[in-house]
Design a protein around this motif. Sequence first.
Motif, PDB file in Angstrom:
ATOM      1  N   LEU A   1      -3.290   3.533  47.734  1.00  0.00           N
ATOM      2  CA  LEU A   1      -2.502   3.438  48.906  1.00  0.00           C
ATOM      3  C   LEU A   1      -2.745   2.157  50.048  1.00  0.00           C
ATOM      4  CD1 LEU A   1      -1.956   7.134  49.732  1.00  0.00           C
ATOM      5  CD2 LEU A   1      -0.283   5.511  48.541  1.00  0.00           C
ATOM      6  N   GLY A   2      -4.163   2.236  50.169  1.00  0.00           N
ATOM      7  CA  GLY A   2      -4.726   1.053  51.012  1.00  0.00           C
ATOM      8  C   GLY A   2      -4.483  -0.376  50.526  1.00  0.00           C
ATOM      9  N   PHE A   3      -4.739  -0.514  49.293  1.00  0.00           N
ATOM     10  CA  PHE A   3      -4.582  -1.854  48.813  1.00  0.00           C
ATOM     11  C   PHE A   3      -2.951  -2.363  48.762  1.00  0.00           C
ATOM     12  CE2 PHE A   3      -8.935  -1.811  47.268  1.00  0.00           C
ATOM     13  CZ  PHE A   3      -9.328  -2.820  47.865  1.00  0.00           C
ATOM     14  N   LEU A   4      -2.295  -1.189  48.476  1.00  0.00           N
ATOM     15  CA  LEU A   4      -0.777  -1.593  48.418  1.00  0.00           C
ATOM     16  C   LEU A   4      -0.380  -1.727  49.669  1.00  0.00           C
ATOM     17  CD1 LEU A   4       0.202   0.376  45.080  1.00  0.00           C
ATOM     18  CD2 LEU A   4      -0.118  -2.229  45.457  1.00  0.00           C
ATOM     19  N   TYR A   5      -0.684  -1.058  50.514  1.00  0.00           N
ATOM     20  CA  TYR A   5      -0.444  -1.163  52.178  1.00  0.00           C
ATOM     21  C   TYR A   5      -0.376  -2.567  52.666  1.00  0.00           C
ATOM     22  CZ  TYR A   5      -0.021   0.329  57.172  1.00  0.00           C
ATOM     23  OH  TYR A   5       0.771   0.543  58.233  1.00  0.00           O
ATOM     24  N   GLU A   6      -1.256  -3.362  52.046  1.00  0.00           N
ATOM     25  CA  GLU A   6      -1.614  -4.676  52.491  1.00  0.00           C
ATOM     26  C   GLU A   6      -0.629  -5.738  51.652  1.00  0.00           C
ATOM     27  OE1 GLU A   6      -5.682  -5.174  51.777  1.00  0.00           O
ATOM     28  OE2 GLU A   6      -6.329  -3.930  53.460  1.00  0.00           O
ATOM     29  N   GLN A   7      -0.298  -5.457  50.678  1.00  0.00           N
ATOM     30  CA  GLN A   7       0.386  -6.232  49.659  1.00  0.00           C
ATOM     31  C   GLN A   7       0.728  -5.517  48.422  1.00  0.00           C
ATOM     32  OE1 GLN A   7      -2.561  -9.485  49.169  1.00  0.00           O
ATOM     33  NE2 GLN A   7      -1.438 -10.133  47.468  1.00  0.00           N
ATOM     34  N   PRO A   8       2.132  -5.886  47.823  1.00  0.00           N
ATOM     35  CA  PRO A   8       2.490  -5.435  46.493  1.00  0.00           C
ATOM     36  C   PRO A   8       1.441  -6.140  45.424  1.00  0.00           C
ATOM     37  CG  PRO A   8       4.421  -6.360  47.617  1.00  0.00           C
ATOM     38  CD  PRO A   8       3.214  -6.645  48.229  1.00  0.00           C
ATOM     39  N   LEU A   9       1.063  -5.225  44.496  1.00  0.00           N
ATOM     40  CA  LEU A   9      -0.028  -5.867  43.463  1.00  0.00           C
ATOM     41  C   LEU A   9       0.628  -5.402  42.128  1.00  0.00           C
ATOM     42  CD1 LEU A   9      -3.193  -4.791  45.532  1.00  0.00           C
ATOM     43  CD2 LEU A   9      -2.417  -7.154  44.975  1.00  0.00           C
ATOM     44  N   HIS A  10      -0.116  -6.483  40.975  1.00  0.00           N
ATOM     45  CA  HIS A  10      -0.135  -5.741  39.738  1.00  0.00           C
ATOM     46  C   HIS A  10      -1.106  -4.697  39.473  1.00  0.00           C
ATOM     47  CE1 HIS A  10       3.090  -8.838  38.684  1.00  0.00           C
ATOM     48  NE2 HIS A  10       2.539  -9.710  39.744  1.00  0.00           N
TER      49      HIS A  10
ATOM     50  N   ALA B   1       5.109  -4.918  39.307  1.00  0.00           N
ATOM     51  CA  ALA B   1       4.257  -5.130  40.618  1.00  0.00           C
ATOM     52  C   ALA B   1       4.364  -4.064  41.115  1.00  0.00           C
ATOM     53  CB  ALA B   1       5.180  -6.269  41.281  1.00  0.00           C
ATOM     54  N   LEU B   2       3.382  -3.269  41.830  1.00  0.00           N
ATOM     55  CA  LEU B   2       3.537  -2.111  42.535  1.00  0.00           C
ATOM     56  C   LEU B   2       3.486  -2.244  44.122  1.00  0.00           C
ATOM     57  CD1 LEU B   2       0.420  -0.683  40.723  1.00  0.00           C
ATOM     58  CD2 LEU B   2       2.809  -0.158  40.104  1.00  0.00           C
ATOM     59  N   GLU B   3       4.581  -1.448  44.631  1.00  0.00           N
ATOM     60  CA  GLU B   3       4.547  -1.771  46.097  1.00  0.00           C
ATOM     61  C   GLU B   3       4.728  -0.133  46.973  1.00  0.00           C
ATOM     62  OE1 GLU B   3       7.918  -3.995  48.824  1.00  0.00           O
ATOM     63  OE2 GLU B   3       7.956  -4.293  46.755  1.00  0.00           O
ATOM     64  N   LEU B   4       4.207  -0.215  48.037  1.00  0.00           N
ATOM     65  CA  LEU B   4       4.360   1.078  48.891  1.00  0.00           C
ATOM     66  C   LEU B   4       5.693   1.223  49.177  1.00  0.00           C
ATOM     67  CD1 LEU B   4       1.201   1.837  50.842  1.00  0.00           C
ATOM     68  CD2 LEU B   4       1.848   2.576  48.734  1.00  0.00           C
ATOM     69  N   THR B   5       6.344   2.422  49.341  1.00  0.00           N
ATOM     70  CA  THR B   5       7.336   2.836  50.014  1.00  0.00           C
ATOM     71  C   THR B   5       7.250   3.282  51.412  1.00  0.00           C
ATOM     72  OG1 THR B   5       7.236   5.101  49.519  1.00  0.00           O
ATOM     73  CG2 THR B   5       8.383   3.937  47.873  1.00  0.00           C
ATOM     74  N   ALA B   6       8.200   3.569  52.147  1.00  0.00           N
ATOM     75  CA  ALA B   6       7.660   3.641  53.648  1.00  0.00           C
ATOM     76  C   ALA B   6       7.169   5.014  53.414  1.00  0.00           C
ATOM     77  CB  ALA B   6       9.051   3.861  54.463  1.00  0.00           C
ATOM     78  N   ALA B   7       7.533   5.875  52.754  1.00  0.00           N
ATOM     79  CA  ALA B   7       6.819   7.254  52.746  1.00  0.00           C
ATOM     80  C   ALA B   7       5.213   7.149  52.211  1.00  0.00           C
ATOM     81  CB  ALA B   7       7.333   8.171  51.441  1.00  0.00           C
ATOM     82  N   GLY B   8       5.049   5.976  51.457  1.00  0.00           N
ATOM     83  CA  GLY B   8       3.615   5.749  50.905  1.00  0.00           C
ATOM     84  C   GLY B   8       2.756   5.280  52.190  1.00  0.00           C
ATOM     85  N   ARG B   9       3.554   4.370  53.050  1.00  0.00           N
ATOM     86  CA  ARG B   9       2.643   3.773  54.054  1.00  0.00           C
ATOM     87  C   ARG B   9       2.468   5.065  55.157  1.00  0.00           C
ATOM     88  NH1 ARG B   9       3.198  -1.618  53.619  1.00  0.00           N
ATOM     89  NH2 ARG B   9       2.677  -2.111  55.865  1.00  0.00           N
ATOM     90  N   GLU B  10       3.101   5.819  55.026  1.00  0.00           N
ATOM     91  CA  GLU B  10       3.249   7.252  56.166  1.00  0.00           C
ATOM     92  C   GLU B  10       1.957   8.003  55.488  1.00  0.00           C
ATOM     93  OE1 GLU B  10       2.966   9.339  59.201  1.00  0.00           O
ATOM     94  OE2 GLU B  10       3.980   7.544  59.185  1.00  0.00           O
TER      95      GLU B  10
ATOM     96  N   LEU C   1      -0.295   6.974  53.843  1.00  0.00           N
ATOM     97  CA  LEU C   1      -1.993   6.199  54.085  1.00  0.00           C
ATOM     98  C   LEU C   1      -2.239   6.656  55.539  1.00  0.00           C
ATOM     99  CD1 LEU C   1      -4.283   4.560  53.185  1.00  0.00           C
ATOM    100  CD2 LEU C   1      -2.951   2.670  53.930  1.00  0.00           C
ATOM    101  N   ARG C   2      -1.380   6.359  56.293  1.00  0.00           N
ATOM    102  CA  ARG C   2      -1.714   6.741  57.772  1.00  0.00           C
ATOM    103  C   ARG C   2      -1.952   8.063  58.034  1.00  0.00           C
ATOM    104  NH1 ARG C   2       2.401   2.698  58.544  1.00  0.00           N
ATOM    105  NH2 ARG C   2       4.024   4.484  58.605  1.00  0.00           N
ATOM    106  N   ARG C   3      -1.308   8.966  57.558  1.00  0.00           N
ATOM    107  CA  ARG C   3      -1.797  10.486  57.680  1.00  0.00           C
ATOM    108  C   ARG C   3      -3.128  10.632  56.996  1.00  0.00           C
ATOM    109  NH1 ARG C   3      -2.820  14.812  54.896  1.00  0.00           N
ATOM    110  NH2 ARG C   3      -2.404  13.826  52.871  1.00  0.00           N
TER     111      ARG C   3
ATOM    112  N   HIS D   1      -5.545   0.164  59.465  1.00  0.00           N
ATOM    113  CA  HIS D   1      -4.068   0.509  59.324  1.00  0.00           C
ATOM    114  C   HIS D   1      -3.752   1.530  60.094  1.00  0.00           C
ATOM    115  CE1 HIS D   1      -3.779  -2.628  56.019  1.00  0.00           C
ATOM    116  NE2 HIS D   1      -4.649  -1.890  55.253  1.00  0.00           N
ATOM    117  N   LEU D   2      -4.620   2.292  60.546  1.00  0.00           N
ATOM    118  CA  LEU D   2      -4.534   3.454  61.652  1.00  0.00           C
ATOM    119  C   LEU D   2      -4.214   2.871  62.920  1.00  0.00           C
ATOM    120  CD1 LEU D   2      -4.078   6.550  61.758  1.00  0.00           C
ATOM    121  CD2 LEU D   2      -6.452   6.658  61.907  1.00  0.00           C
TER     122      LEU D   2
END
Length: 178
Positions: A7-16, A67-76, A78-80, A105-106
């Motif tokens: 979650l942390g790395f994908l929060y920063e950018q989409p990655l393979h 490529a893997l990318e976080l959704t809005a739920a994924g970003r939330e 991570l913050r939780r 990111h918090l």
Amino acid sequence: MLTLAILGFLYEQPLHGYELKSRITGLTGHVRPVSDGALYPAITRLEKAGLLVRRTEPGSGAAPRHALELTAAGREELRRRLADPEQAEITDQIRFFALAAFLHHLEDPAAQAAVLRRRLAFLEAPSSFFYDGEGAPVTAEREPNPFRRGMLLVARASSAAERAWLGETIGELERASR
């Protein structure tokens, strides 16, 4: 820890997947290497939970790349996790360092400071690797085994450095949240 790192790395950018694995390996190093057998099932679980999505991109050869990318739920999520880490993420040094890598990111300095205060409280509690016959912690000064004494001295120095950093950083965060 694996989920937090994904979650942390994908929060920063989409990655393979292979880029993600490389970054996680860089974070945990030789201590806790990540295998494909652990990473890809974790990615699949996060995808099924709606926390990340895969995008298919053309590859350099015939095979497409994902490529893997976080959704809005994924970003939330991570913050939780950052705001309310599990106790093991506070007490286990490697897991705590993974948590700390993404704590920026918090965005609330007071919430960041609260997490660091939990780690500081853990470090300030009396502990030892070794105990005498009556259950009392053995200190480096009382340890006759030179190898165990070395372990205790290194742990003491590391803990002192971490406590100093925590105290300084908590102070900075508290000033920022005023």
